[in-house]
Design a protein around this motif. Structure first.
Motif, mmCIF file in Angstrom:
data_model
loop_
_atom_site.group_PDB
_atom_site.id
_atom_site.type_symbol
_atom_site.label_atom_id
_atom_site.label_comp_id
_atom_site.label_asym_id
_atom_site.label_seq_id
_atom_site.Cartn_x
_atom_site.Cartn_y
_atom_site.Cartn_z
ATOM 1 N N ASP A 116 14.396 22.385 -44.173
ATOM 2 C CA ASP A 116 15.285 22.114 -43.045
ATOM 3 C C ASP A 116 16.367 23.439 -43.220
ATOM 4 O O ASP A 116 17.371 23.234 -43.794
ATOM 5 C CB ASP A 116 15.877 20.990 -42.667
ATOM 6 C CG ASP A 116 16.931 20.781 -41.627
ATOM 7 O OD1 ASP A 116 17.050 21.858 -40.869
ATOM 8 O OD2 ASP A 116 17.636 20.015 -41.334
ATOM 9 N N GLU A 117 16.174 24.386 -42.466
ATOM 10 C CA GLU A 117 17.148 25.750 -42.867
ATOM 11 C C GLU A 117 18.515 25.374 -41.812
ATOM 12 O O GLU A 117 19.315 26.068 -42.376
ATOM 13 C CB GLU A 117 16.562 26.911 -41.919
ATOM 14 C CG GLU A 117 15.280 27.542 -42.640
ATOM 15 C CD GLU A 117 14.689 28.671 -42.233
ATOM 16 O OE1 GLU A 117 15.305 29.432 -41.392
ATOM 17 O OE2 GLU A 117 13.396 29.049 -42.640
ATOM 18 N N GLU A 118 18.509 24.331 -41.175
ATOM 19 C CA GLU A 118 19.848 24.044 -40.463
ATOM 20 C C GLU A 118 20.510 22.860 -41.612
ATOM 21 O O GLU A 118 21.854 22.802 -41.279
ATOM 22 C CB GLU A 118 19.330 23.230 -39.267
ATOM 23 C CG GLU A 118 18.804 24.207 -38.272
ATOM 24 C CD GLU A 118 19.569 25.278 -37.871
ATOM 25 O OE1 GLU A 118 20.767 25.428 -37.570
ATOM 26 O OE2 GLU A 118 19.026 26.301 -37.743
ATOM 27 N N SER A 119 20.018 22.320 -42.559
ATOM 28 C CA SER A 119 20.713 21.663 -43.382
ATOM 29 C C SER A 119 21.917 22.514 -44.220
ATOM 30 O O SER A 119 21.779 23.503 -44.573
ATOM 31 C CB SER A 119 19.724 20.981 -44.389
ATOM 32 O OG SER A 119 20.415 20.371 -45.421
ATOM 33 N N GLY A 120 22.989 21.737 -44.158
ATOM 34 C CA GLY A 120 24.285 22.296 -44.997
ATOM 35 C C GLY A 120 23.856 22.571 -46.424
ATOM 36 O O GLY A 120 24.240 23.325 -47.210
ATOM 37 N N LEU A 121 22.921 21.904 -46.817
ATOM 38 C CA LEU A 121 22.504 21.981 -48.411
ATOM 39 C C LEU A 121 21.253 23.066 -48.608
ATOM 40 O O LEU A 121 21.014 23.387 -49.629
ATOM 41 C CB LEU A 121 21.847 20.583 -48.574
ATOM 42 C CG LEU A 121 21.681 20.445 -50.309
ATOM 43 C CD1 LEU A 121 23.190 20.301 -51.027
ATOM 44 C CD2 LEU A 121 21.216 18.679 -50.357
#
Length: 190
Positions: A116-121
């Protein structure tokens, strides 16, 4: 006004440090799904303060894990000088598995963040993954590891082993499973 601003920044740093300490404790006890309200309570701050510092669970996990990922990244760089590329990769994967088993649920969180490229991690995980990619490429070029294996497969395999190990009573299960997996990844003369 300047004194108030310096005091405010000092209070914000103190609150962030308290939140991270409380998060380490709560995540160690309850895994990556630990209650954010419980973390705020342990830090003696309101839930709003937690969200001001860490707007998402992933942002909090990223702050907790950044040091670990930085160490894995640096370790991969140092292992590039190892005379045996296959052993260097196995060493790094063992350290990745051990680090991923630090908190219950972390292997799954890392896999989700990588996807998930949108994840903060995501950014932290991607940098760590890239470092491991250099080790895999070197081991493949040396003929130690099968050339048809991708980095995504190796990372998924390692995190899967960490996931299995965190659910086991055996303290050495991750190392034993990784050794078995490396045998399967080894290049063979046909």
């Amino acid at each position: 006004m300047l004194i108030l601003s310096q005091t405010t920044r000092a209070d914000a740093r103190k609150n962030r440090d308290l939140l991270l300490a409380a998060a380490r404790e709560a995540v160690a006890e309850h895994g990556t799904d630990a209650s954010l309200r419980d973390i705020a309570r342990r830090a003696s701050v309101g839930i709003g303060t937690l969200y001001r510092h860490f707007p998402t669970r992933e942002a909090l996990l990223e702050a907790l894990l950044n040091a670990n990922f930085d160490v894995l990244h640096a370790r991969a760089d140092s292992l590039l000088a190892s005379p045996d590329p296959g052993d260097a990769l196995m060493t790094w994967l063992g350290e990745l598995a051990a680090g991923a088993a630090t908190y219950q649920g972390l292997p799954e969180s890392i896999m989700n963040a990588l996807a998930d490229e949108e994840s903060g991690l995501h950014a932290s995980c991607a940098q760590m993954r890239s470092a491991g990619g250099r080790l895999l490429e070197r081991a493949q070029q040396a003929g130690s590891i099968r050339s048809d294996v991708t980095l995504s497969e190796v990372i998924a395999l390692t995190l899967g082993l960490a996931w299995a190990a965190e659910r086991s009573e055996a303290s050495d299960l991750a190392a034993r499973l990784l050794s078995t997996a490396m045998y399967g990844l080894a290049a063979r003369d046909h």
